[in-house]
Design an enzyme around this catalytic site. Structure first.
Site, short mmCIF file in Angstrom:
data_model
loop_
_atom_site.label_atom_id
_atom_site.label_comp_id
_atom_site.label_asym_id
_atom_site.label_seq_id
_atom_site.Cartn_x
_atom_site.Cartn_y
_atom_site.Cartn_z
N GLU A 58 -17.88 -32.63 7.46
CA GLU A 58 -18.82 -32.63 8.78
C GLU A 58 -20.12 -33.28 8.61
O GLU A 58 -20.90 -32.64 7.55
CB GLU A 58 -18.88 -31.20 9.19
CG GLU A 58 -17.24 -30.76 9.60
CD GLU A 58 -17.27 -29.25 9.41
OE1 GLU A 58 -18.24 -28.57 9.85
OE2 GLU A 58 -16.08 -28.58 9.85
N GLU A 104 -11.36 -27.28 9.26
CA GLU A 104 -11.26 -27.38 7.80
C GLU A 104 -9.96 -27.57 7.38
O GLU A 104 -9.72 -28.10 6.02
CB GLU A 104 -11.78 -25.92 7.37
CG GLU A 104 -13.19 -25.85 7.25
CD GLU A 104 -14.04 -25.68 8.79
OE1 GLU A 104 -15.01 -26.11 9.21
OE2 GLU A 104 -13.13 -25.40 9.60
N ALA A 136 -18.97 -21.83 2.42
CA ALA A 136 -17.80 -21.35 1.73
C ALA A 136 -17.06 -20.51 2.47
O ALA A 136 -15.69 -20.76 2.29
CB ALA A 136 -18.21 -20.52 0.35
N PHE A 147 -16.03 -21.09 5.47
CA PHE A 147 -15.11 -22.02 6.12
C PHE A 147 -13.76 -22.21 5.45
O PHE A 147 -12.74 -22.58 6.08
CB PHE A 147 -15.74 -23.27 6.67
CG PHE A 147 -16.92 -23.18 7.48
CD1 PHE A 147 -17.29 -21.89 8.09
CD2 PHE A 147 -17.81 -24.00 7.94
CE1 PHE A 147 -18.22 -21.68 8.99
CE2 PHE A 147 -18.88 -24.05 8.55
CZ PHE A 147 -19.06 -22.82 9.33
N HIS A 170 -20.87 -15.60 7.48
CA HIS A 170 -21.30 -16.84 6.86
C HIS A 170 -21.99 -16.36 5.28
O HIS A 170 -22.71 -17.23 4.82
CB HIS A 170 -22.34 -17.72 7.66
CG HIS A 170 -21.85 -18.28 8.71
ND1 HIS A 170 -22.57 -18.57 10.10
CD2 HIS A 170 -20.72 -18.69 8.97
CE1 HIS A 170 -21.85 -19.19 10.91
NE2 HIS A 170 -20.61 -19.20 10.31
#
Length: 330
Positions: A29, A58, A82, A84, A127
């Site tokens: 992305e 993903e 990470a 994701f 996150h």
């Protein structure tokens, strides 16, 4: 020599890999816009056919990369966060890790996945994960965790040359760390630990973003007359257990600093290996400095003390050698 940040070292490694082999492509992305600074000028230099922007899917582009690798390319896939990776677990576990075996070696999967761990800056629970222990448990994946710009560049170069899938966990707390790097291309061998500092009193194994904190702890202990041997595994799978075992057999003590959660983490695996292979050399219990098994809060005040710090690591080292006033490392 040129001074580079951790991020710019990654960009340099990708540049060199693409220059050396036209089969290397990068995808993810916002790659073409160079959002995170690891693909500067790549579209102009290599063309859009080798620099792919992907949808926010993903599972889709993790699988796309695997298919491209099996049909002749050597992709570097930027997953950004990470956390994701969870959306693509089927691709990693059931396809990428297994396909070479399942197809009887008829197809190789020369692919590199890059994933950044964004903990420590109020990114909250979604996150802030450091999920490398989950992927250490998957046979077929090579797992890297570079802690310096030198290793980030050299390990990525080695990873691109492998014919099997590699996952590189990049610690965002290290992004702006600087180091003088050689102007000429170089590799760092996969599966070889780095002895950051030599010492005879206690072995300290530090992983990823814990390494600079461990260095500071070693400096504190040196002022107290305690010589710490600091080892950075760099590669978690395969791990250079011989380097760790040799050090522990000499010092008789082991402390491990690992920013991942405590249960079933890299520190737990290292502890188990040492307990199995060098128990007779241990002069005291193995000590782990890790992150507790809780979700990461948004609050900076609450988050700050969760991860290994120089103070927590130093306290564990003092406990290991029996120094007075050791404090706590829990």
């Amino acid at each position: 020599m040129t001074t580079m940040t951790y991020l710019s070292a990654i960009g340099q490694a990708q540049l060199e890999a693409m220059e050396e082999d036209e089969r290397v492509v990068v995808l993810g992305e916002d790659i073409r816009s160079n959002l995170y600074g690891t693909a500067p000028g790549f579209v102009e230099k290599f063309g859009r056919e080798r620099v792919w922007d992907t949808p926010i899917s993903e599972e889709g582009f993790a699988g796309l990369g695997a298919g491209a690798a099996m049909t002749g390319l050597r992709p570097i896939v930027d997953l950004t966060y990470a956390s994701f990776m969870y959306m693509a677990m089927d691709q990693f576990v059931n396809q990428v890790a297994k396909n070479r075996y399942m197809f009887g070696g008829q197809a190789t999967i020369p692919i590199v996945y890059r994933a950044s761990m964004f903990y420590g800056s109020s990114m909250a629970a979604h996150h802030s994960d450091r999920p490398y222990p989950m992927f250490m448990n998957v046979p077929g994946l090579t797992i890297l965790a570079p802690a310096t710009p030198y290793d980030a560049r050299g390990l990525l170069k080695s990873a691109v040359r492998m014919d099997d899938p590699v996952v590189i966990f990049e610690d965002a707390t290290l992004w702006f760390a600087k180091q003088d790097l050689p102007d000429e291309p170089y590799d760092v061998p996969i599966g070889v630990a780095n002895v950051v500092r030599e010492g005879d009193d206690v072995t300290l194994v530090a992983i990823s973003g814990s390494v600079p904190h461990a260095v500071k702890a070693c400096e504190q202990l040196a002022e107290e007359g305690i010589a710490v041997e600091l080892i950075d595994p760099r590669t978690l799978v395969p791990m250079d257990t011989e380097a760790i075992l040799a050090s522990v057999r000499r010092t008789g003590r082991l402390v491990i600093a690992d920013p991942a959660h405590r249960t079933c983490g890299a520190a737990a695996e290292i502890s188990a290996v040492v307990a199995e292979e060098a128990f007779d050399a241990l002069r005291g219990p193995i000590r782990r400095v890790t992150t507790p098994d809780i979700q990461i809060p948004y609050s900076p005040a609450l988050e700050k003390g969760l991860y290994p710090t120089p103070e927590r690591i130093a306290a564990a080292l003092r406990q290991s050698v029996g120094a007075v006033g050791a404090g706590t490392s829990a």
